[in-house]
Design an enzyme around this catalytic site. Structure first.
Site, PDB file in Angstrom:
ATOM      1  N   TYR A 143       0.790  -1.103  -0.190  1.00 28.55           N
ATOM      2  CA  TYR A 143       0.036   0.005   0.248  1.00 28.55           C
ATOM      3  C   TYR A 143       1.312   1.237   0.237  1.00 28.55           C
ATOM      4  O   TYR A 143      -0.095   2.233  -1.200  1.00 28.55           O
ATOM      5  CB  TYR A 143      -0.898   0.248   1.015  1.00 28.55           C
ATOM      6  N   LYS A 194       3.730 -15.744   1.906  1.00 29.76           N
ATOM      7  CA  LYS A 194       3.347 -16.063   0.747  1.00 29.76           C
ATOM      8  C   LYS A 194       5.066 -16.324   1.282  1.00 29.76           C
ATOM      9  O   LYS A 194       5.637 -16.085   0.230  1.00 29.76           O
ATOM     10  CB  LYS A 194       3.299 -15.631   0.033  1.00 29.76           C
ATOM     11  N   ASP A 227      -2.507 -18.080   0.342  1.00 29.63           N
ATOM     12  CA  ASP A 227      -3.973 -18.261  -0.640  1.00 29.63           C
ATOM     13  C   ASP A 227      -4.440 -19.999   0.060  1.00 29.63           C
ATOM     14  O   ASP A 227      -5.232 -19.708   0.044  1.00 29.63           O
ATOM     15  CB  ASP A 227      -3.051 -19.174  -1.627  1.00 29.63           C
ATOM     16  N   ASP A 251      -6.255  -7.709   3.548  1.00 25.66           N
ATOM     17  CA  ASP A 251      -7.286  -6.571   2.674  1.00 25.66           C
ATOM     18  C   ASP A 251      -8.424  -7.794   1.693  1.00 25.66           C
ATOM     19  O   ASP A 251      -9.556  -7.813   2.241  1.00 25.66           O
ATOM     20  CB  ASP A 251      -6.976  -5.557   1.877  1.00 25.66           C
ATOM     21  N   ASP A 255     -12.402  -9.778   4.092  1.00 29.52           N
ATOM     22  CA  ASP A 255     -13.837  -9.964   2.966  1.00 29.52           C
ATOM     23  C   ASP A 255     -14.332 -11.067   3.080  1.00 29.52           C
ATOM     24  O   ASP A 255     -15.438 -11.219   2.508  1.00 29.52           O
ATOM     25  CB  ASP A 255     -13.051  -8.970   0.753  1.00 29.52           C
TER      26      ASP A 255
HETATM   27  C1  IPM Z   1     -10.748  -2.199   3.287  1.00 28.81           C
HETATM   28  C2  IPM Z   1     -11.006  -0.683   2.128  1.00 28.81           C
HETATM   29  C3  IPM Z   1      -9.750  -0.433   1.945  1.00 28.81           C
HETATM   30  C4  IPM Z   1      -8.316  -0.779   1.602  1.00 28.81           C
HETATM   31  C5  IPM Z   1      -9.479   0.808   0.782  1.00 28.81           C
HETATM   32  C6  IPM Z   1     -10.920   1.948   0.371  1.00 28.81           C
HETATM   33  C7  IPM Z   1      -9.055   1.876   0.432  1.00 28.81           C
HETATM   34  O1  IPM Z   1     -11.045  -2.018   1.068  1.00 28.81           O
HETATM   35  O2  IPM Z   1     -10.568  -0.792   4.279  1.00 28.81           O
HETATM   36  O3  IPM Z   1     -10.259  -2.862   3.439  1.00 28.81           O
HETATM   37  O4  IPM Z   1      -7.911  -1.321   0.480  1.00 28.81           O
HETATM   38  O5  IPM Z   1      -7.302  -0.903   2.869  1.00 28.81           O
HETATM   39 MG    MG Z   2     -10.781  -4.015   1.589  1.00 28.30          MG
END
Ligand code: IPM
Ligand code: MG
Length: 371
Positions: A143, A194, A227, A251, A255
Site C-alpha cells: 500500500y 507467501k 492462498d 484486505d 472481505d
Molecule cells: C478496506 C478498504 C480500503 C483498503 C480501501 C477503501 C482503500 O478496502 O479498508 O479494506 O484497501 O484498505
Molecule cells: Mg478492503
C-alpha cells in the site's frame, strides 16, 4: 466526569447514513451516563472533502484527528470521483489517516450472530458460532512501498510498479498485537504470508517465529500460506482464532471472512496506533469494513450494524468501556433475533427495515437492556 472527544468523518455514500445512526447511540450514552460524556466534532473526508476543498482530507481535519480520542469513520469513494487526480482520489484521505496517525494494527473481528447463520453464503454448520479476529498490518507493505509509479518506457510501453516492503520492526509490532489478543481468546495465532514466492514472506515468517519464542511461547503459532488460508477460511473457518497478516492479504482475507458473518454490512474494524509511553493512550480510528456502496447510497437502505459495532469497538479499545460495548453488541444480537433485517441480510419470513429503523431498534434495545 470524563469527556471523550470523538471526531466523526462520515465521508461519502452510505457512510453518511450509517454514521448518523452512531450519533443516535452517542446521544443515548450522553443522556444516560453521569460518568462519561462524548463530545463530538465532525469534518469531511474522501469525495466530500475533494468537492469542498480539492483534497481528500485537509490539514485541519488531520490536526483534529491527531487530537481526537477516537475517530469514527464512515466510508469513502464513488463513481462521481472516478476521474479526479490519483493523489486526490477519495481513498487517499483514508490512507493518509492510517499512515500519518501510524495506525498500524487493524483489528477485524468476524463474528457470526446465530440469527444470521443462514444469511451466510456458507452452510449454517460451518459458520454458526464463528469468532475470528483478523489482525491486518495497516501502514506498510504494497500500500505504501516506494517506488509506486507508472512510467513510460523508451519503446512507448508503460510499466507500473508497486513495492511490497516490510522491516523487522513492522512485523514485530503487529505480531505482538496478535499474540496479546490471542491470550484473551483461544490462544491460537495463524500467520499468513507467501514465503514460497516473496522475500517479504520469508522475513515475515522468520520474525513471527522469533517473536513467538521470545514474547509468547504460551500461545500456539501456526504458519499458513496466504492462498491456503483463503481456501481454509471457506473449507473450515472455525479452525481459526486470530489470523495475523500483511496489508494486502489482510484486505482480501477480511472481505472473505466478512461474508461468513452474513454480509459485508456486518463487519466492524478498529485501527490502532502504539500506546503513548506516558499516557498509554493509543491513536485510534474505527470504521466499517464495507465501502461507500454508491448503488444504494442516499436511499436509507444501508445496514448500519458494521458502523455501530465499530463504535462498540471504540468503547472497548479506546475508552475501556467493555460493559457498554457488550451492551451494544447484545442490542444488535437481540434486534437480529427479533427478525429485523436490512436488505443485505434479508431472508424469507423476516421483517425488512431501513437504515434508521435499524438504528432506532438497536437504540430501543439498548434502552431496555440498560433500564
Ligand atoms: C478496506 C478498504 C480500503 C483498503 C480501501 C477503501 C482503500 O478496502 O479498508 O479494506 O484497501 O484498505
Ligand atoms: Mg478492503
Amino acid at each position: 466526569m470524563t469527556t471523550h472527544n470523538l471526531l466523526l468523518l462520515p465521508g461519502d455514500g452510505i457512510g453518511v447514513e450509517t454514521i448518523a445512526e452512531v450519533e443516535r447511540l452517542i446521544g443515548f450514552f450522553n443522556s444516560k451516563s453521569n460518568v462519561v460524556r462524548f463530545s463530538v466534532d465532525r469534518d469531511l473526508v474522501g469525495g466530500a472533502a475533494y468537492d469542498a476543498h480539492g483534497v481528500a482530507i485537509t490539514d485541519e481535519a488531520m490536526a483534529k484527528a491527531e487530537k481526537a480520542d477516537a475517530v469514527i469513520f464512515g466510508a469513502v469513494g464513488g463513481p462521481k470521483w472516478a476521474n479526479v487526480p490519483y493523489q486526490h482520489r477519495p481513498e487517499a484521505g483514508l490512507l493518509r489517516l492510517r499512515k500519518d496517525l501510524d495506525l498500524f494494527a487493524n483489528l477485524r473481528p468476524a463474528i457470526c450472530y446465530p440469527a444470521l447463520a443462514d444469511a451466510s453464503s456458507l452452510k449454517r454448520e460451518l459458520v454458526e458460532g464463528l469468532d475470528i479476529m483478523i489482525v491486518r498490518e495497516l501502514t506498510g507493505g504494497v500500500y505504501f512501498g516506494e517506488p509506486k509509479e507508472i512510467v513510460t518506457l523508451e519503446n512507448g510501453e508503460r510499466r507500473a510498479v508497486d513495492t511490497q516492503v516490510y522491516t523487522t520492526h513492522e512485523v514485530e509490532r503487529i505480531t505482538k498485537v496478535a499474540f496479546d489478543l490471542a491470550r484473551k481468546r483461544k490462544n491460537l495465532v495463524h500467520s499468513a504470508e507467501k514465503h514460497n514466492v516473496m522475500r517479504t514472506g520469508v522475513l515475515w515468517k522468520q520474525v513471527t517465529t522469533d517473536v513467538h519464542k521470545s514474547y509468547a511461547p504460551d500461545v500456539t503459532l501456526e504458519h499458513i500460506l496466504a492462498d491456503n488460508c483463503a481456501m481454509q477460511l471457506i473449507r473450515n473457518p472455525k479452525q481459526f482464532d486470530v489470523i495475523v497478516t500483511d496489508n494486502l492479504f489482510g484486505d482480501v482475507l477480511s472481505d472473505e471472512a466478512a461474508m461468513m458473518t452474513g454480509s459485508l454490512g456486518m463487519l466492524p474494524s478498529a485501527s490502532l496506533g502504539a500506546p503513548d509511553p506516558k499516557t498509554g493512550r493509543r491513536k485510534a480510528l474505527y470504521e466499517p469494513v464495507h465501502g461507500s456502496a454508491p448503488d444504494i447510497a442516499g436511499k436509507g437502505l444501508a445496514n448500519p450494524i458494521a458502523t455501530i459495532a465499530s463504535f462498540a469497538m471504540a468503547l472497548r479499545y479506546s475508552f475501556d468501556l467493555g460493559a457498554e460495548a457488550d451492551l451494544v453488541d447484545k442490542a444488535i444480537a437481540r434486534v437480529l433475533e427479533k427478525g429485523l433485517r436490512t436488505g443485505d441480510i434479508m431472508q424469507p419470513g423476516m421483517t425488512k427495515v431501513g437504515t434508521s429503523e435499524m438504528g432506532k431498534a438497536i437504540e430501543d434495545e439498548l434502552k431496555s437492556l440498560a433500564a
